[in-house]
Design a protein around this motif. Sequence first.
Motif, PDB file in Angstrom:
ATOM      1  N   ALA A 136       0.999  -1.231   0.105  1.00  0.00           N
ATOM      2  CA  ALA A 136      -0.101   0.131  -0.083  1.00  0.00           C
ATOM      3  C   ALA A 136       0.877   1.325   0.008  1.00  0.00           C
ATOM      4  O   ALA A 136       0.491   2.253  -0.621  1.00  0.00           O
ATOM      5  N   GLY A 137       1.958   1.346   0.859  1.00  0.00           N
ATOM      6  CA  GLY A 137       2.612   2.192   0.885  1.00  0.00           C
ATOM      7  C   GLY A 137       3.288   2.879  -0.451  1.00  0.00           C
ATOM      8  O   GLY A 137       3.555   3.860  -0.807  1.00  0.00           O
ATOM      9  N   ALA A 138       3.900   1.841  -1.211  1.00  0.00           N
ATOM     10  CA  ALA A 138       4.453   2.055  -2.495  1.00  0.00           C
ATOM     11  C   ALA A 138       3.397   2.463  -3.483  1.00  0.00           C
ATOM     12  O   ALA A 138       3.579   3.525  -4.268  1.00  0.00           O
ATOM     13  N   VAL A 139       2.304   2.223  -3.441  1.00  0.00           N
ATOM     14  CA  VAL A 139       1.143   2.461  -4.471  1.00  0.00           C
ATOM     15  C   VAL A 139       0.689   4.128  -4.204  1.00  0.00           C
ATOM     16  O   VAL A 139       0.776   4.740  -5.076  1.00  0.00           O
ATOM     17  N   ILE A 140       0.812   4.443  -2.745  1.00  0.00           N
ATOM     18  CA  ILE A 140       0.608   5.515  -2.445  1.00  0.00           C
ATOM     19  C   ILE A 140       1.609   6.750  -2.960  1.00  0.00           C
ATOM     20  O   ILE A 140       1.334   7.557  -3.527  1.00  0.00           O
ATOM     21  N   LEU A 141       2.665   6.236  -2.741  1.00  0.00           N
ATOM     22  CA  LEU A 141       4.008   7.076  -3.068  1.00  0.00           C
ATOM     23  C   LEU A 141       4.145   7.413  -4.557  1.00  0.00           C
ATOM     24  O   LEU A 141       4.361   8.580  -4.997  1.00  0.00           O
ATOM     25  N   ASN A 142       3.840   6.375  -5.518  1.00  0.00           N
ATOM     26  CA  ASN A 142       4.036   6.170  -6.798  1.00  0.00           C
ATOM     27  C   ASN A 142       2.910   7.271  -7.307  1.00  0.00           C
ATOM     28  O   ASN A 142       3.152   7.882  -8.218  1.00  0.00           O
ATOM     29  N   TRP A 143       1.807   6.976  -6.740  1.00  0.00           N
ATOM     30  CA  TRP A 143       0.758   7.928  -7.264  1.00  0.00           C
ATOM     31  C   TRP A 143       1.003   9.316  -7.131  1.00  0.00           C
ATOM     32  O   TRP A 143       0.956  10.435  -7.854  1.00  0.00           O
ATOM     33  N   LEU A 144       1.513   9.640  -5.769  1.00  0.00           N
ATOM     34  CA  LEU A 144       1.850  11.106  -5.146  1.00  0.00           C
ATOM     35  C   LEU A 144       2.955  11.550  -6.177  1.00  0.00           C
ATOM     36  O   LEU A 144       2.889  12.849  -6.837  1.00  0.00           O
ATOM     37  N   VAL A 145       4.034  10.844  -6.386  1.00  0.00           N
ATOM     38  CA  VAL A 145       5.086  11.245  -7.486  1.00  0.00           C
ATOM     39  C   VAL A 145       4.375  11.767  -8.652  1.00  0.00           C
ATOM     40  O   VAL A 145       4.973  12.656  -9.507  1.00  0.00           O
ATOM     41  N   ASP A 146       3.726  10.506  -9.420  1.00  0.00           N
ATOM     42  CA  ASP A 146       3.330  10.799 -10.711  1.00  0.00           C
ATOM     43  C   ASP A 146       2.429  12.155 -10.684  1.00  0.00           C
ATOM     44  O   ASP A 146       2.429  12.778 -11.730  1.00  0.00           O
ATOM     45  N   GLN A 147       1.555  12.279  -9.560  1.00  0.00           N
ATOM     46  CA  GLN A 147       0.620  13.611  -9.772  1.00  0.00           C
ATOM     47  C   GLN A 147       1.807  14.983  -9.349  1.00  0.00           C
ATOM     48  O   GLN A 147       1.468  15.845 -10.218  1.00  0.00           O
ATOM     49  N   ALA A 148       2.818  15.006  -8.774  1.00  0.00           N
ATOM     50  CA  ALA A 148       3.857  15.869  -8.822  1.00  0.00           C
ATOM     51  C   ALA A 148       4.256  16.214 -10.311  1.00  0.00           C
ATOM     52  O   ALA A 148       4.584  17.594 -10.444  1.00  0.00           O
ATOM     53  N   ALA A 149       4.766  14.943 -10.761  1.00  0.00           N
ATOM     54  CA  ALA A 149       5.109  15.143 -12.053  1.00  0.00           C
ATOM     55  C   ALA A 149       4.377  15.975 -13.094  1.00  0.00           C
ATOM     56  O   ALA A 149       4.773  16.731 -13.858  1.00  0.00           O
ATOM     57  N   ARG A 150       3.149  15.440 -12.766  1.00  0.00           N
ATOM     58  CA  ARG A 150       2.022  16.137 -13.806  1.00  0.00           C
ATOM     59  C   ARG A 150       2.259  17.629 -13.385  1.00  0.00           C
ATOM     60  O   ARG A 150       1.848  18.464 -14.564  1.00  0.00           O
ATOM     61  N   ALA A 151       2.068  18.043 -12.218  1.00  0.00           N
ATOM     62  CA  ALA A 151       2.095  19.386 -11.890  1.00  0.00           C
ATOM     63  C   ALA A 151       3.431  20.116 -11.937  1.00  0.00           C
ATOM     64  O   ALA A 151       3.290  21.427 -11.915  1.00  0.00           O
ATOM     65  N   GLY A 152       4.371  19.484 -12.397  1.00  0.00           N
ATOM     66  CA  GLY A 152       5.630  20.255 -12.531  1.00  0.00           C
ATOM     67  C   GLY A 152       6.537  20.599 -11.346  1.00  0.00           C
ATOM     68  O   GLY A 152       7.090  21.539 -11.537  1.00  0.00           O
ATOM     69  N   MET A 160       8.930   1.443   6.364  1.00  0.00           N
ATOM     70  CA  MET A 160       8.494   3.028   5.574  1.00  0.00           C
ATOM     71  C   MET A 160       9.809   3.490   5.121  1.00  0.00           C
ATOM     72  O   MET A 160       9.686   3.927   3.862  1.00  0.00           O
ATOM     73  N   GLU A 161      10.934   3.449   5.934  1.00  0.00           N
ATOM     74  CA  GLU A 161      12.105   4.009   5.100  1.00  0.00           C
ATOM     75  C   GLU A 161      12.446   3.181   3.888  1.00  0.00           C
ATOM     76  O   GLU A 161      12.676   3.902   2.772  1.00  0.00           O
ATOM     77  N   ILE A 162      12.448   1.960   3.925  1.00  0.00           N
ATOM     78  CA  ILE A 162      12.561   1.160   2.839  1.00  0.00           C
ATOM     79  C   ILE A 162      11.596   1.696   1.438  1.00  0.00           C
ATOM     80  O   ILE A 162      11.989   1.711   0.475  1.00  0.00           O
ATOM     81  N   ALA A 163      10.391   1.912   1.865  1.00  0.00           N
ATOM     82  CA  ALA A 163       9.377   2.281   0.860  1.00  0.00           C
ATOM     83  C   ALA A 163       9.639   3.661   0.410  1.00  0.00           C
ATOM     84  O   ALA A 163       9.528   3.963  -0.914  1.00  0.00           O
ATOM     85  N   TYR A 164      10.093   4.589   1.053  1.00  0.00           N
ATOM     86  CA  TYR A 164      10.623   5.929   0.503  1.00  0.00           C
ATOM     87  C   TYR A 164      12.019   5.665  -0.208  1.00  0.00           C
ATOM     88  O   TYR A 164      11.718   6.260  -1.413  1.00  0.00           O
ATOM     89  N   ARG A 165      12.821   4.613   0.070  1.00  0.00           N
ATOM     90  CA  ARG A 165      13.935   4.434  -0.722  1.00  0.00           C
ATOM     91  C   ARG A 165      13.777   3.879  -2.299  1.00  0.00           C
ATOM     92  O   ARG A 165      14.122   4.541  -3.290  1.00  0.00           O
ATOM     93  N   PHE A 166      12.904   3.236  -2.072  1.00  0.00           N
ATOM     94  CA  PHE A 166      12.521   2.397  -3.458  1.00  0.00           C
ATOM     95  C   PHE A 166      11.601   3.485  -4.302  1.00  0.00           C
ATOM     96  O   PHE A 166      11.597   3.096  -5.504  1.00  0.00           O
ATOM     97  N   ALA A 167      10.892   4.159  -3.524  1.00  0.00           N
ATOM     98  CA  ALA A 167      10.188   5.141  -4.272  1.00  0.00           C
ATOM     99  C   ALA A 167      11.268   6.418  -4.951  1.00  0.00           C
ATOM    100  O   ALA A 167      10.802   7.273  -5.712  1.00  0.00           O
ATOM    101  N   GLY A 168      12.470   6.187  -4.745  1.00  0.00           N
ATOM    102  CA  GLY A 168      13.443   7.260  -5.341  1.00  0.00           C
ATOM    103  C   GLY A 168      13.692   8.407  -4.267  1.00  0.00           C
ATOM    104  O   GLY A 168      14.541   9.260  -4.726  1.00  0.00           O
ATOM    105  N   PHE A 169      12.952   8.498  -3.085  1.00  0.00           N
ATOM    106  CA  PHE A 169      13.662   9.742  -2.240  1.00  0.00           C
ATOM    107  C   PHE A 169      15.162   9.593  -1.624  1.00  0.00           C
ATOM    108  O   PHE A 169      15.562   8.213  -1.469  1.00  0.00           O
ATOM    109  N   ALA A 170      15.783  10.649  -1.574  1.00  0.00           N
ATOM    110  CA  ALA A 170      17.250  10.559  -1.116  1.00  0.00           C
ATOM    111  C   ALA A 170      17.534  11.751  -0.371  1.00  0.00           C
ATOM    112  O   ALA A 170      16.768  12.871  -0.262  1.00  0.00           O
ATOM    113  N   GLU A 171      18.591  11.743   0.431  1.00  0.00           N
ATOM    114  CA  GLU A 171      18.972  13.019   1.426  1.00  0.00           C
ATOM    115  C   GLU A 171      19.115  14.299   0.499  1.00  0.00           C
ATOM    116  O   GLU A 171      18.772  15.217   0.830  1.00  0.00           O
TER     117      GLU A 171
END
Length: 360
Positions: A272-288, A304-315
């Motif tokens: 579920a966490g990955a689905v939510i993050l992918n959706w949010l990132v896609d929405q942000a890309a659409r909004a530029g 949760m940290e692993i979910a953020y890392r797999f979604a591409g978030f970094a320091e």
Amino acid sequence: MSDKVSMVKCLVWDLDNTLWQGTLLEDGEVRLSDEIRKTIVELDARGILQAVASKNDHEPAWQRLEELGVAEYFVLARIGWGPKSASVRAIADELNFAHKTIAFIDDQPAERAEVQFHLPEVRCYEAEAAAGLLGLPEFTPRARTIDSGKRRQMYQAGFRREAERADFAGPDEEFLRSLELEMRIFPATEAELSRVEELTLRTSQMNATGVHYSDETLRGLLADPGHEVLVVTMDDRFGTHGAVGVVLVERLARVWHLKLLATSCRVVSFGAGAVILNWLVDQAARAGVHVVADFRRTERNRIMEIAYRFAGFAESGCACLEGAAAGGVERLHLAAERREGSGVVKLIAPELGVGLGLVK
């Protein structure tokens, strides 16, 4: 209710001369008083699960519960001739509840003593106390959430789901597809606020910051056009999982600030966490816009940290958000890009970049 009172999450009933009047094997006919029926129904409405631990033959005892019209209210039944403590322990283990959240009610002092000796954290009550349970603080939730009255059905659906998973011979992904999972993300209203607050308070393994947002704070954010307070629900062919997540986003001109993502542990296996993050990132890309997510490491939120890392978030990332993070919170950055939807979960969610029209 005082915050110091530990809530009961499951009440385990004895049957003979406790839940019903009489002894089934001796009297044949037993009666359920109106007061006890009212107590059973109201505890269910409050989201307190109920189970049975009785020394009886299983088939006639369960049949009598069905005839009395209350069998459906019990998520588990341990009816047999073993020690009551073993039955109560098995119920706690199957529900994955701490013993301090379990209560046991029985008319026999020896049975209560046996449970108390082996399970000292379980709270024990005399049968005479049954009609007064509704007035006790440990059986009175501070607030009823949108999921309270559905909690028993959610657990019953979960048991059916797990039974089918155990019998499923194919890969996990095929089983997940067979569930016909559907996730909805939508703006919270006042009706969902108590459940949103509960998720921020009780979810620890899948909480990105461990921050608790009070009802008052959430009401303020709902009224702020710059913030989105989003609720996540999930359903499948077995039934509803209820409200399983909360997303708190501040939308600024050049960056979206993900202040909180928390999901229920019971939907971790569905990604579920990955689905939510992918959706949010896609929405942000659409909004530029760029995405910045708050994250604070705790002893329990490694998943949760692993979910953020797999979604591409970094320091490292752009310094596009004014003000420094505080209280051990890191700011993880991501240059948003379009993302494909999940092949397993059907998603119905708002389009944040252009308003709140629903898209699939």
